[in-house]
Each structure stands twice: as structure tokens, then as C-alpha cells.
Design an enzyme around this catalytic site. Structure first.
Site, PDB file in Angstrom:
ATOM      1  N   GLY A 106      33.738  38.153  38.790  1.00 38.48           N
ATOM      2  CA  GLY A 106      33.184  36.822  38.595  1.00 38.48           C
ATOM      3  C   GLY A 106      34.043  36.051  37.611  1.00 38.48           C
ATOM      4  O   GLY A 106      35.142  35.606  37.977  1.00 38.48           O
ATOM      5  N   SER A 173      39.398  42.109  39.597  1.00 35.67           N
ATOM      6  CA  SER A 173      39.319  40.659  39.560  1.00 35.67           C
ATOM      7  C   SER A 173      39.006  40.230  38.111  1.00 35.67           C
ATOM      8  O   SER A 173      39.727  40.620  37.193  1.00 35.67           O
ATOM      9  CB  SER A 173      38.273  40.172  40.565  1.00 35.67           C
ATOM     10  OG  SER A 173      38.373  38.801  40.796  1.00 35.67           O
ATOM     11  N   TRP A 174      37.936  39.466  37.875  1.00 34.53           N
ATOM     12  CA  TRP A 174      37.556  39.186  36.482  1.00 34.53           C
ATOM     13  C   TRP A 174      37.316  40.479  35.721  1.00 34.53           C
ATOM     14  O   TRP A 174      37.583  40.561  34.520  1.00 34.53           O
ATOM     15  CB  TRP A 174      36.306  38.309  36.414  1.00 34.53           C
ATOM     16  CG  TRP A 174      35.615  38.409  35.086  1.00 34.53           C
ATOM     17  CD1 TRP A 174      34.489  39.104  34.783  1.00 34.53           C
ATOM     18  CD2 TRP A 174      36.059  37.824  33.846  1.00 34.53           C
ATOM     19  NE1 TRP A 174      34.180  38.992  33.451  1.00 34.53           N
ATOM     20  CE2 TRP A 174      35.127  38.205  32.841  1.00 34.53           C
ATOM     21  CE3 TRP A 174      37.136  37.023  33.478  1.00 34.53           C
ATOM     22  CZ2 TRP A 174      35.245  37.814  31.523  1.00 34.53           C
ATOM     23  CZ3 TRP A 174      37.252  36.628  32.155  1.00 34.53           C
ATOM     24  CH2 TRP A 174      36.319  37.019  31.189  1.00 34.53           C
ATOM     25  N   ASP A 329      46.250  39.377  48.840  1.00 34.84           N
ATOM     26  CA  ASP A 329      45.154  38.856  48.020  1.00 34.84           C
ATOM     27  C   ASP A 329      45.389  37.363  47.783  1.00 34.84           C
ATOM     28  O   ASP A 329      46.374  36.972  47.156  1.00 34.84           O
ATOM     29  CB  ASP A 329      45.126  39.613  46.684  1.00 34.84           C
ATOM     30  CG  ASP A 329      43.902  39.300  45.843  1.00 34.84           C
ATOM     31  OD1 ASP A 329      43.328  38.205  46.007  1.00 34.84           O
ATOM     32  OD2 ASP A 329      43.535  40.147  45.007  1.00 34.84           O
ATOM     33  N   HIS A 357      41.688  40.751  48.782  1.00 31.09           N
ATOM     34  CA  HIS A 357      41.179  40.824  47.416  1.00 31.09           C
ATOM     35  C   HIS A 357      40.065  41.842  47.209  1.00 31.09           C
ATOM     36  O   HIS A 357      40.000  42.485  46.165  1.00 31.09           O
ATOM     37  CB  HIS A 357      40.664  39.441  47.007  1.00 31.09           C
ATOM     38  CG  HIS A 357      40.115  39.373  45.617  1.00 31.09           C
ATOM     39  ND1 HIS A 357      40.900  39.530  44.495  1.00 31.09           N
ATOM     40  CD2 HIS A 357      38.842  39.173  45.152  1.00 31.09           C
ATOM     41  CE1 HIS A 357      40.153  39.416  43.401  1.00 31.09           C
ATOM     42  NE2 HIS A 357      38.902  39.213  43.780  1.00 31.09           N
TER      43      HIS A 357
END
Length: 379
Positions: A106, A173-174, A329, A357
């Protein structure tokens, strides 16, 4: 593998990586001097057909590459971390195993039961938690007292609450941003890192995905995202969405949250995933996901410089690390994993040639499971 030679079968040879016949590699960190053994490396280094591998150590044979069966937590709870925020946490797997903490994406994405499946439940004590404002944590979608540094402190509070001396840190990711930040702040508490879909929240990364770069690949999805914003406000779509996601009108917030979330969900897989895209229609999920993401992006992750994470790599250079990156990605393009690899060549970089991703794409999931299996020898 043949002992003393790294042999990666078929397809392509990397001509730029020409090694002397008797080049040597280090199998263990310099800190473990009593274990440092060297072996000659074959001159040829090749790329696998499905997953490229750029490594600083010998390839370890890994038997397991598939997700583990679904499991349920053996306990869970709520941890009050401030006067405003409480965090949902859970534990599954082996209560006496080596602890691993899963850091979700996120920010604002929250955890899900499937996140437990990347880890061997007989070996690992698996800790999941929802970050501030996300998932089952409260208050929902709250931006007050919600910064990267608050989250770093929360991870430490949770570790202490669960009486865990140190742990493996896993994030994509985050989650990779937060894993790097936490590890640089508390390197003595981290036994290893498994990172996926590298995101360092630099200006060029935000501009690529939210200001038109990725539109070259997904122009159809991009127009839906862009067209919610009037033409005279399109100088910065991140700022324009910030205004709407923080509107006094809840329906305005929901409309912006759905459009923001749908853009990311439509681009997260190499091949479209309808189930993932449908998440955008869940107003509760979308509001937390979009509001919290946008809040962090507008504030540049609350870092003091654009390349903060790269500038502080020396603090974690000694930590055993695997980076898994989808070649295609679009959300967190490979340039970021490559920049991290160049700054941190000691970390192992796995490039998955047929994925985008999402951690749930088969090739990426297989490499993540394999990375956790290999970590068993080091943690």
C-alpha cells in the site's frame, strides 16, 4: 549445482559478466569469519529461462517452491500503539519457530490469510499485522499520526509485545519500503530480508506510475484514472486526488478511492486478474488503500531526501537479503530493484522473467517461497 561451480542451465549467457577462471566468491557475510570459505567459479554465468539470477553467493538447492497449504492463526490480538491507533496482529505456524514479520503493501493494503502461505509453518513463527488505518486496525483509513516513522516504531512495539528478540523481515511493494526503513533503523533486530517489487518512493517512481509514465503501457486503464480529474487540475494527479480523498463529502472520497485503487489493481498482474480488479469496488478497502497511499506519496514517505533508502544502505549491507523482482512490473518498475542492486551488490537479485508486480503471480510466489526456504540456513 556442482560443488564449487555456479551452473545455471540454458537459454542466455551474460556477456558483460566475464569472470576470470579462478574468480572466487564469498559464501557467508564477512562478520562470520570462521565460516568464510571460497570456491572457484565457472567462467560462464547464465540466465534461467523463467527467472534470471544475479547473486553474490553460490546457489543453494531448494526443494520447495510452491505455496504452503492454508493455515489458521494460533492466536491474535489488538495492540494499542498510541492514543489514536490500535493494530490488529496475529501469529501462525510454529510458536517456537524462527519469527518472521510480514509487512503488507500500500500503504493501506492490509493483510490477508493467503500471506501466511509463503512460509513453512513448521519452521517459522509467522507474524502478520495491519498497519495504521488498514485492514482490521483502527481507526479505519485514519491519516492522523500516520507516518513511516510511526510504522517503524509500531513494528518495534509489536516485536517487544510478542517477546521476539529478532526476526526475518518480509515485505513487497510498499512493504519493501517499510522493510528497508525498519531494518536501517533497527539492524540488530533483523536476521534477514526478503523483498519483492522494490519501491523506494522516489520522485521518479511516483511520476512513472501516477503522472503518466505507465500510461504508455496501459492507456485504457490510465484514461479512467486520469479522467476523474478536470483538465485544469492534471498538472499533478497525486495532488488532485489528495484533494478529493480528503473531501468533506464521503461520496467524493469513495469515487476517488475507487478510481485510484482500480488503476493499481488493473496494472498489478502481467495478465489481467479480475478478482484483484474487483477489490476496487469494495469501498472500505479502497478508501484505506487510496487515502493512506496518497497521504504517504504527497509527503514523500516522510523521508529527509529523495534517495534516503539508498543513502543508508551501509547500515544493512551485512544482512542476508534476497530481492525478487518481476521483469514486467509496471507498478514498481525494475529500475528501482536495479538501482538497489547496484548500491547493494551483496544482496541476491532474482528477476522473474514472466511476471509483473503481484506477489500472487506464480513465478514470483515460487521465488518468494524459495527465498524463505534458503533463509532457514542463515536465520
Amino acid at each position: 549445482m556442482i560443488l564449487g561451480h555456479v551452473i545455471i542451465p540454458h537459454i542466455y549467457i551474460l556477456p558483460s559478466l566475464s569472470l576470470p577462471t579462478h574468480s572466487r566468491i564469498r559464501l557467508f557475510p564477512r562478520s562470520l569469519n570462521n565460516l568464510n570459505l571460497s570456491f572457484p567459479v565457472s567462467r560462464k554465468l547464465a540466465i534461467r529461462s523463467m527467472s534470471d539470477s544475479i547473486e553474490t553467493g553460490a546457489e543453494t538447492s531448494v526443494k520447495r517452491r510452491s505455496l504452503y497449504p492454508p493455515i489458521e492463526p494460533y492466536n491474535d490480538g489488538i495492540l494499542k500503539v498510541s492514543d489514536t491507533h490500535t493494530l490488529y496482529w496475529e501469529q501462525s505456524g510454529n510458536p517456537d519457530g524462527h519469527a518472521v514479520v510480514f509487512l503488507h503493501g500500500g500503504p493501506g493494503g492490509g493483510t490477508s490469510p493467503g500471506n501466511r502461505r509463503f512460509f513453512d509453518p513448521e519452521f517459522y513463527r509467522i507474524v502478520l499485522f495491519d498497519q495504521r488505518g488498514a485492514g482490521k486496525s483502527t481507526p479505519h483509513a485514519c491519516l492522523e499520526e500516520n507516518t513511516t516513522w510511526d510504522l517503524v516504531n509500531d513494528i518495534e512495539k509489536l516485536r517487544e509485545h510478542l517477546k521476539i528478540p529478532e526476526w526475518l523481515v518480509f515485505g513487497g511493494s510498499w512493504g519493501s519500503t517499510l522493510a528497508l526503513t525498519y531494518s536501517q533503523s533497527h539492524p540488530d533486530k533483523v536476521t534477514g530480508l526478503v523483498l519483492r517489487g522494490i519501491f523506494m518512493l522516489r520522485k521518479k517512481e511516483i511520476e512513472w506510475f501516477y503522472e503518466g509514465g505507465a500510461a504508455a503501457i496501459y492507456p485504457d486503464a490510465w484514461e479512467e484514472f486520469r479522467d476523474l480529474i478536470p483538465e485544469n487540475e492534471r498538472g499533478s494527479l497525486v495532488d488532485a486526488y489528495h484533494k478529493r480523498l480528503n473531501s468533506d463529502n464521503l461520496e467524493t472520497q469513495y469515487a476517488a478511492a475507487r478510481a485510484w485503487t482500480k488503476w493499481e489493481m488493473m496494472t498489478a498482474h502481467l495478465l489481467p486478474n479480475d478478482g484483484n480488479i474487483q477489490k476496487a469496488e469494495d469501498d472500505k478497502f479502497s478508501l484505506a488503500f487510496a487515502r493512506i497511499e496518497n497521504h504517504y506519496f504527497v509527503n514523500k514517505a516522510f523521508f529527509t531526501s529523495d534517495s534516503y533508502l539508498l543513502e543508508n544502505i551501509d547500515k544493512i549491507r551485512h544482512i542476508k537479503t534476497t530481492i525478487v523482482q518481476g521483469r514486467y512490473d509496471v507498478v514498481c518498475p525494475m529500475m528501482s530493484a536495479w538501482d538497489l542492486h547496484k548500491a547493494w551488490p551483496e544482496a541476491e537479485l532474482k528477476i522473474v522473467g514472466d511476471c509483473g508486480h503481484s506477489a500472487n503471480e506464480p513465478g514470483i510466489a515460487a521465488e518468494l517461497v524459495a527465498a524463505n526456504e534458503k533463509m532457514k540456513a542463515f536465520v
